[in-house]
Design a protein around this motif. Structure first.
Motif, mmCIF file in Angstrom:
data_model
loop_
_atom_site.group_PDB
_atom_site.id
_atom_site.type_symbol
_atom_site.label_atom_id
_atom_site.label_comp_id
_atom_site.label_asym_id
_atom_site.label_seq_id
_atom_site.Cartn_x
_atom_site.Cartn_y
_atom_site.Cartn_z
ATOM 1 N N ALA A 264 18.258 32.358 106.615
ATOM 2 C CA ALA A 264 18.466 32.634 108.055
ATOM 3 C C ALA A 264 19.960 32.761 108.359
ATOM 4 O O ALA A 264 20.372 33.626 109.133
ATOM 5 C CB ALA A 264 17.839 31.515 108.890
ATOM 6 N N HIS A 278 22.248 34.153 117.069
ATOM 7 C CA HIS A 278 22.606 32.964 116.280
ATOM 8 C C HIS A 278 23.827 32.274 116.921
ATOM 9 O O HIS A 278 23.807 31.073 117.194
ATOM 10 C CB HIS A 278 22.931 33.482 114.870
ATOM 11 N N LEU A 381 17.887 26.819 114.082
ATOM 12 C CA LEU A 381 17.437 27.391 112.798
ATOM 13 C C LEU A 381 16.297 26.582 112.194
ATOM 14 O O LEU A 381 15.399 27.139 111.557
ATOM 15 C CB LEU A 381 18.614 27.469 111.812
#
Ligand code: MEV
Length: 438
Positions: A264, A278, A381
Motif C-alpha cells: 500500500a 494517502h 493503511l
C-alpha cells in the motif's frame, strides 16, 4: 439578493450583523439567533476572538479532542486535536495504543532552517552585482541587528544570505536568498522584518556603489517575503517492530499484514492519485494538532505538498520496509512550527493544548506533529488493507447520522448498541430509527 457596501469594516459588530442578515437571509431573525448562539457569554473572551480578524460576526466551532497513549522517545503524551472529521481522533488513539505496546514512536529533528527571499530586478552585469553583494553582505546583516538582537541572544538569527541568479527563468531576476534560525518561534514576522530591512539596505547601498552604471544602480525590489517551503526544517518519526509482533488477532497473519501494508505504501510512492489520498490521511493528523496548537495549517499544507513533489512527481510522504524480519514505517516531513508568538500566547485553548503537551519547544512540537501524521497514516493503511475503511469510519460517523435524524439520547443509546453488531450505512440507520420510532 446581491448587494455591495462601502465602509463595512467601520460599522459596529451589531450593525454588520444587521446588514448581513437583512441582505442575505430569508429569515433574518433566525440567522441572527444562530450567529449569536455561538458568541461567548464572557465578553472579554468574545472580544479576544473578535479581534483576531476583521469583520468578525461570530465564532466557528470545531471540536477539540484528545488522543492519549502516544509514547514518543519513551515519554507519554496525550495529543490535542482540533478537527471535524468523525474518525480521526479515534484512529489516532488506536494507532497510539497499538504502538505504545510495541515500543512507541522514535523521532528526530534533522534540521530547523527557515528561508526568506528578497526578489529583485537588476539590469546589468552579474559579476558586478556579485562583487557589490560581497561588499555589502556584512552590512545587510549589521543593519538588521536591531531586529535580530534578541533572537541572537537566544541562539538564533540570520544564518546566511546568498545572491541567486534567476535570469534563466526571468530576464533581470535575482534573489537575496536568506536562511534563518528562529528557535521556538515560527518566525514569520521576524523573517519578514529582516527581509524588508535587507531590501532597504540593498537598494540604498546600490545607489552609492561606484562599480555600477547609472542604470545598474537602479535596483528594483519586487517583494520581500519568507518562503513557506522549508525543506531544511525537517523532522523524522518512525515505528518499528519484529514482524511477528504485528500480531493483533487471528483475522490476518502478521506476515501477510506487513506485506500488504508495504504494498500500500509502495503504491502511494508511485501513483499520484493514491499518493494524494494517502497524504491527505497523514494531514488529518498533522493539521488537527497544528490547529490545536495555534499554528498556521495553510503554511504547513503548502509546504508539505511541495515537499511531496520534490522529485518531480507527487509521492507518498511516508515509507515502509521489512529488513531482517523487522517492519519499519516512517515519515520525514518539513514542519515550520512555533510554540511562542502568534496565537500561542493568546488563544485560551491553544495555551491549554500546549500545557497538555508539557509546554513543548518548537523542536519537540515538530516531533509530536510528525508522530500524529504517521499514526494517522498507520491507522488508515491498517484499516484499508484489512477490514476496509468504511467499517471504522461509518461507526464513528454513526453519531452524525443520528444527529441528522434528531435522535434523542435514548434513541442514540439503543442504536449505538444495535450497530455494534450491524453494518452502519445511512439507509440502515434510517431504517433502524424508523423502526424504533414505530
Ligand atoms: C480519510 O479522511 C483519509 C483516508 O482516505 C486516508 C487514506 O486513504 O489513506 C482514509
Amino acid at each position: 439578493m446581491c448587494a455591495s457596501i462601502s465602509g463595512f469594516s467601520k460599522l459596529s459588530k451589531s450593525k454588520k450583523i444587521d446588514w448581513i442578515v437583512e441582505t442575505y437571509f430569508s429569515n433574518a431573525e433566525d440567522a441572527k439567533r444562530i450567529l449569536k448562539q455561538y458568541w461567548n457569554t464572557n465578553d472579554k473572551l468574545q472580544q479576544l476572538h473578535d479581534e483576531f480578524i476583521e469583520n468578525t460576526i461570530t465564532n466557528y466551532y470545531l471540536p477539540l479532542g484528545v488522543a492519549p497513549n502516544f509514547l514518543i522517545n519513551g515519554k507519554l503524551y496525550t495529543i490535542p486535536m482540533a478537527i471535524e472529521e468523525s474518525s480521526v481522533v479515534a484512529a489516532a488513539s488506536k494507532a497510539a495504543k497499538f504502538w505504545m505496546d510495541r515500543g512507541g514512536f522514535k523521532t528526530e529533528v534533522i534540521s530547523t532552517t527557515k528561508i526568506g527571499q528578497v526578489h529583485f530586478m537588476f539590469q546589468g552585469d552579474f559579476e558586478t552585482l556579485q562583487r557589490f553583494f560581497n561588499d555589502i553582505k556584512s552590512k545587510l546583516i549589521q543593519e538588521a541587528s536591531h531586529i535580530t538582537k534578541n533572537m541572537q541572544k537566544r541562539g538564533g538569527g540570520i544564518l546566511d544570505i546568498e545572491l541567486r541568479n534567476k535570469t534563466q527563468d526571468i530576464q533581470g531576476y535575482y534573489q537575496l536568498h536568506a536562511s534563518f534560525e528562529t528557535l521556538d518561534a515560527m518566525g514569520a514576522n521576524f523573517i519578514n522584518s529582516c527581509l524588508e530591512q535587507f531590501a532597504k539596505t540593498f537598494k540604498n547601498e546600490a545607489l552609492n556603489f561606484e562599480g555600477f552604471s547609472a542604470e545598474e544602480k537602479n535596483i528594483q525590489i519586487v517583494m520581500s517575503i519568507l518562503s513557506n517551503y522549508v525543506p531544511d526544517c525537517l523532522v523524522r518519526a518512525e515505528v518499528s517492530c519484529k514482524i511477528e509482533d504485528l500480531y493483533e488477532d487471528d483475522s490476518i497473519l502478521p506476515e501477510e499484514f506487513a506485506l500488504k501494508f508495504i504494498q500500500a505504501v509502495k503504491i502511494a510512492e508511485v501513483e499520484p492519485y493514491r499518493a494524494v489520498t494517502h497524504n491527505k490521511g497523514i494531514m488529518n493528523g498533522i493539521d488537527a494538532v497544528v490547529l490545536a496548537t495555534g499554528n498556521d495549517f495553510r503554511a504547513i499544507e503548502a509546504c508539505v505538498h511541495a515537499y511531496a513533489s520534490r522529485n518531480g512527481t507527487y509521492s507518498s510522504l511516508s515509507h515502509a520496509k521489512i529488513e531482517d524480519g523487522i517492519f519499519t514505517f516512517w515519515i520525514e516531513i518539513p514542519l515550520a512550527l512555533g510554540t511562542v508568538g502568534g496565537l500561542t500566547g493568546l488563544h485560551p485553548l491553544v495555551k491549554l493544548s500546549l500545557e497538555l503537551l508539557h509546554h513543548p519547544s518548537a523542536k519537540e512540537l515538530m516531533q509530536i506533529v510528525a508522530v500524529a501524521g504517521l499514526a494517522q497514516n498507520f491507522a488508515a493503511l491498517k484499516s484499508l488493507t484489512t477490514t476496509g475503511i468504511q467499517q471504522g469510519h461509518m461507526k464513528m460517523h454513526l453519531m452524525n447520522i443520528l444527529n441528522q435524524f434528531n435522535a434523542t439520547d435514548a434513541e442514540k443509546s439503543t442504536l449505538t448498541n444495535h450497530f455494534k453488531t450491524n453494518t452502519v450505512t445511512h439507509s440502515a440507520v434510517a431504517e433502524a430509527i424508523e423502526k424504533l420510532r414505530m
